[in-house]
Write an enzyme that holds these catalytic residues in place. Structure first.
Site, PDB file in Angstrom:
ATOM      1  CD  GLU A  83      -2.544  -1.262   2.675  1.00 11.25           C
ATOM      2  OE1 GLU A  83      -3.677  -1.791   2.703  1.00 11.25           O
ATOM      3  OE2 GLU A  83      -1.970  -0.827   3.690  1.00 11.25           O
ATOM      4  CG  ASP A  93      -6.166  -2.674   9.615  1.00 12.61           C
ATOM      5  OD1 ASP A  93      -7.288  -2.655  10.149  1.00 12.61           O
ATOM      6  OD2 ASP A  93      -5.131  -2.352  10.200  1.00 12.61           O
TER       7      ASP A  93
END
Length: 348
Positions: free
Chosen positions: A65, A236
């Site tokens: 990410e 997450d």
């Protein structure tokens, strides 16, 4: 004859070694308190920040990410991965680095490791929210999932919220033994538990932090009584949850940035109409936090870029006058900004 790089070519780089020296020099609890305040200060100016869900590249093994944001004066981004199977290979589940830059020139100001710093900022964020949402005079914390985050979370709750006892549980007993050992001199009462149910007994703050990349039920509805604050920091990513959806149905839920949490958080289980409150609204007075003692409050935390921004600015502000960094030659700086090729030629 090659010329030496100009001062503009250099920026400070904080290595893992120097980050560890930094933490030991200033003291981990002092850093956690200061970092909590820094993150809260930026939450209180939420409207100044650019906000987008993080950019995620998913694979069967994990996720990589990028997390960018800016307040109009400074820009930051973090590169971070999440690979739950890494531990079995001898690698960290999460590894990260980050950069702080000037907006007016686009020039970087600092490059730093962020594996340790992410653990610190995540713990500080948890503590920031808990000091506003947890029951008054909370003294007992349950820590379910005793991996890399556990000790940081416990120390932040001690330093910021005033927790006196932490009750540990992990499906891997060796992880619990590790956390108990590491917290042995922390000043906390450390209780090692053999089940999640045992761990949450008497706890006013319940933190879940597990890493398996799958839907899982770490807490079921019948386990959670009234008057607690749940800090859900594991998961997450799409397809990964820790709490049974019935708990969410009973809780008042707070999030960082709703568009990101709808994708990655516990609330991905719920209908799009499920109500949540972005936490900055509590700080601004636009929304109510905990409204009564019997309420269940839930912080569905997935981590957000402004928290990394705060952490990067905090570290940068503390570097002056220290040797907790090294200068690295990272920027091309030709005498004539239009003559990059000439600079290359002269280096022969």
């Amino acid at each position: 004859m090659p010329t030496a790089p100009s001062p503009l070519a250099y920026i400070p780089f904080v290595s893992v070694e120097n980050m560890m020296r930094f933490v030991h020099h200033f003291g981990i609890e002092k850093i956690l308190v200061e970092l909590t305040d820094a993150i809260e200060a930026d939450y209180r100016r939420w409207d100044r920040f650019e906000k987008i869900p993080r950019l995620a590249s998913h694979s069967r093994d994990g996720v990589i990410e990028l997390m960018p944001t800016s307040d109009g004066e400074a820009f930051s981004f973090k590169y971070v991965n999440g690979h739950p199977s890494n531990t079995a290979k001898g690698f960290q589940t999460v590894a990260a680095f980050g950069l702080l830059a000037r907006v007016d020139t686009g020039y970087p100001l600092m490059l730093t490791e962020m594996t340790l710093l992410t653990a610190l900022r995540t713990a500080a964020t948890s503590a920031m929210v808990a000091r506003h949402l947890a029951p008054g005079n909370a003294k007992v914390m349950a820590m379910i999932g005793n991996g890399a985050q556990a000790e940081f979370q416990a120390l932040a709750m001690k330093a910021v919220v005033g927790i006196e006892e932490v009750r540990l549980y992990d499906i891997d007993a060796s992880a619990t033994a590790k956390a108990a050992r590491n917290l042995g001199d922390s000043g906390l009462r450390v209780v090692s538990c053999t089940s999640a149910q045992d761990a949450i007994e008497g706890a006013q703050i319940i933190t879940t932090c597990t890493a398996d990349k799958a839907y899982a039920t770490i807490l079921t509805d019948n386990m959670v009584g009234s008057g607690v604050h749940i800090n859900a920091i594991g998961g997450d990513c799409p397809g990964k949850t820790e709490l049974h959806k019935d708990i969410l149905s009973r809780a008042v839920t707070f999030v960082e940035f709703e568009p990101q949490t709808r994708i990655e958080g516990e609330i991905q289980q719920m209908d799009a109409s499920y109500p949540v409150t972005e936490f900055w609204r509590v700080l601004s007075g636009d929304a109510e936090g905990r409204s009564d003692a019997r309420q269940i409050t839930l912080f569905d935390s997935v981590g957000f870029a402004t928290e990394d921004f705060s952490a990067l600015r905090y570290i940068y502000s503390k570097l002056q006058g220290t040797d907790f960094f090294q200068q690295i030659d990272i920027l091309a700086d030709p005498d004539d900004p239009r003559d990059l090729f000439g600079m290359l030629q002269r280096a022969a």
